[in-house]
Design an enzyme around this catalytic site. Structure first.
Site, PDB file in Angstrom:
ATOM      1  N   CYS A  45      -4.409  -7.916  13.067  1.00  0.00           N
ATOM      2  CA  CYS A  45      -4.603  -8.065  11.616  1.00  0.00           C
ATOM      3  C   CYS A  45      -4.470  -9.548  11.241  1.00  0.00           C
ATOM      4  O   CYS A  45      -3.413 -10.140  11.457  1.00  0.00           O
ATOM      5  CB  CYS A  45      -3.586  -7.238  10.844  1.00  0.00           C
ATOM      6  SG  CYS A  45      -3.418  -5.539  11.446  1.00  0.00           S
ATOM      7  N   CYS A  73       1.428   7.011   0.644  1.00  0.00           N
ATOM      8  CA  CYS A  73       1.526   5.701   0.000  1.00  0.00           C
ATOM      9  C   CYS A  73       0.427   4.850   0.621  1.00  0.00           C
ATOM     10  O   CYS A  73       0.478   4.528   1.808  1.00  0.00           O
ATOM     11  CB  CYS A  73       2.909   5.094   0.255  1.00  0.00           C
ATOM     12  SG  CYS A  73       3.079   3.409  -0.387  1.00  0.00           S
ATOM     13  N   CYS A 128       3.749  -7.151  17.523  1.00  0.00           N
ATOM     14  CA  CYS A 128       2.784  -6.061  17.337  1.00  0.00           C
ATOM     15  C   CYS A 128       1.488  -6.412  18.058  1.00  0.00           C
ATOM     16  O   CYS A 128       0.999  -7.546  17.961  1.00  0.00           O
ATOM     17  CB  CYS A 128       2.508  -5.847  15.850  1.00  0.00           C
ATOM     18  SG  CYS A 128       1.361  -4.468  15.561  1.00  0.00           S
ATOM     19  N   CYS A 135      10.881   6.111   2.525  1.00  0.00           N
ATOM     20  CA  CYS A 135       9.490   5.841   2.899  1.00  0.00           C
ATOM     21  C   CYS A 135       9.492   5.075   4.223  1.00  0.00           C
ATOM     22  O   CYS A 135      10.379   4.258   4.473  1.00  0.00           O
ATOM     23  CB  CYS A 135       8.802   5.017   1.814  1.00  0.00           C
ATOM     24  SG  CYS A 135       7.072   4.635   2.169  1.00  0.00           S
ATOM     25  N   CYS A 179      -1.388 -10.921   9.228  1.00  0.00           N
ATOM     26  CA  CYS A 179      -0.021 -10.503   9.542  1.00  0.00           C
ATOM     27  C   CYS A 179       0.724 -11.443  10.495  1.00  0.00           C
ATOM     28  O   CYS A 179       0.311 -11.633  11.648  1.00  0.00           O
ATOM     29  CB  CYS A 179      -0.031  -9.097  10.135  1.00  0.00           C
ATOM     30  SG  CYS A 179       1.643  -8.462  10.386  1.00  0.00           S
ATOM     31  N   ARG A 207       2.214   0.177  -7.359  1.00  0.00           N
ATOM     32  CA  ARG A 207       3.287  -0.738  -6.951  1.00  0.00           C
ATOM     33  C   ARG A 207       2.790  -2.182  -6.843  1.00  0.00           C
ATOM     34  O   ARG A 207       1.871  -2.471  -6.093  1.00  0.00           O
ATOM     35  CB  ARG A 207       3.880  -0.282  -5.606  1.00  0.00           C
ATOM     36  CG  ARG A 207       4.385   1.148  -5.664  1.00  0.00           C
ATOM     37  CD  ARG A 207       5.091   1.591  -4.392  1.00  0.00           C
ATOM     38  NE  ARG A 207       5.364   3.027  -4.443  1.00  0.00           N
ATOM     39  CZ  ARG A 207       6.399   3.591  -5.055  1.00  0.00           C
ATOM     40  NH1 ARG A 207       7.294   2.831  -5.658  1.00  0.00           N
ATOM     41  NH2 ARG A 207       6.559   4.895  -5.077  1.00  0.00           N
TER      42      ARG A 207
END
Length: 312
Positions: free
Chosen positions: A52, A184, A48, A124, A55, A256
């Site tokens: 971040c 979400c 990616c 999702c 990550c 969650r």
């Protein structure tokens, strides 16, 4: 509009009073002693371009994460079937992209969504920023929810990510809601943020229109090679406080208990359920980090007298 002052006051209540209030709200809106099981599949891993700091899938950091392109449709369908067999009613698919792609890859994700929805499961997806027309295609395919976390407060956000802005995140969330897909959206604790940052995040989430139907509370899973690889695990009671505050502010949402659950004891998790958490991710891995497996969760549910939530 919920005021920042009221969120601050709520968050800073004595913990036992806050949990009691959260449980009282929870019982008004949700079945007690039931927790939804979800499974998260990493349908495209690594490489990616984002930076971040938490990550391991960022191409910028020397992590040992496995990298692979978008999985074949059949493999994802097999994973969803396996998840359903273990009691999961929601199947989430994560792809490490900055922006959702066009062309053959997006078409394949659409097929995955159709297949999961066709099994009678909630579908999702999380795959970066979306354009309005992409959101509408996903809605048409039967997507239940799109995950796009805000991660933290707007002021702390640049300390974590510089390759996109908070406004970029909010824009995609808006497109998702306008397409009629459930939002979400949650955050991560344990990245060096302050209580003020956590309060600001909850304030922003609670004032989204509409409020998110799903709010994941993640604890940082520190991965070697990332800039946050050496950070110590957050105090579990911070997670309880986040869950409880989220429950009171967003009474109808599914809260969650997400990443970092492998470091929580059964007692920690029980307190989170008491505070209003009513969903967990149950599978061996959460994208690339450790997670309790089906068997461990089954044992925990039996100890607590908790039942997996069925789809209504």
């Amino acid at each position: 509009m919920i005021s920042l002052e009221s969120v601050t006051k709520l968050y800073h209540q004595p913990l036992l009073s806050l949990v009691f209030e959260a449980q009282s709200v929870h019982r008004q809106y949700h079945q007690t002693d039931t927790v939804q099981l979800c499974t998260l599949s990493n349908i495209k891993s690594g490489r990616c371009p984002e930076d971040c700091k938490y990550c391991p899938q960022s191409a910028r950091y020397p992590t040992e994460v496995e990298t692979y392109p978008l999985l074949p449709l059949d493999e994802v369908i097999d994973q969803a079937r396996e998840a359903k067999k273990h009691g999961a009613t929601r199947f989430c698919m994560g792809a490490a992209w900055r922006n959702a792609p066009d062309g053959e890859e997006f078409d394949r994700v659409i097929q995955m969504v159709e297949a999961v929805a066709g099994m009678g499961m909630e579908a999702c997806v999380t795959m970066g920023m979306l354009r309005p027309e992409q959101a509408h295609r996903l809605a048409k395919a039967g997507l239940t929810a799109y995950n796009h976390n805000l991660d933290t407060s707007e002021s702390f956000y640049p300390e974590i990510i510089t390759t996109r802005t908070y406004r970029d995140r909010l824009e995609t969330i808006q497109y998702v809601a306008e397409a009629g897909i459930q939002v979400c959206c949650g955050g991560i604790v344990g990245m060096g943020e302050t209580d003020r940052d956590r309060i600001d995040l909850l304030y922003t989430l609670a004032n989204l229109t509409p409020q998110p139907e799903s709010v994941p509370i993640n604890a940082l899973s520190a991965v070697k090679g990332t800039p946050f690889g050496d950070l110590e695990a957050i105090d579990p009671l911070v997670i309880v406080r986040m869950v409880a505050t989220a429950r009171v502010l967003m009474p109808k949402a599914i809260v969650r208990l997400s990443a970092g659950r492998d470091r929580l004891s059964t007692s920690d998790q029980a307190l989170c359920f008491l505070a209003g958490a009513n969903s967990i991710f149950s599978s061996e891995k959460l994208l690339t980090t450790a997670n309790p497996d089906w068997q461990e969760d089954s044992i925990m549910f039996e100890k607590l007298g908790v039942k997996p939530k069925d789809l209504v």
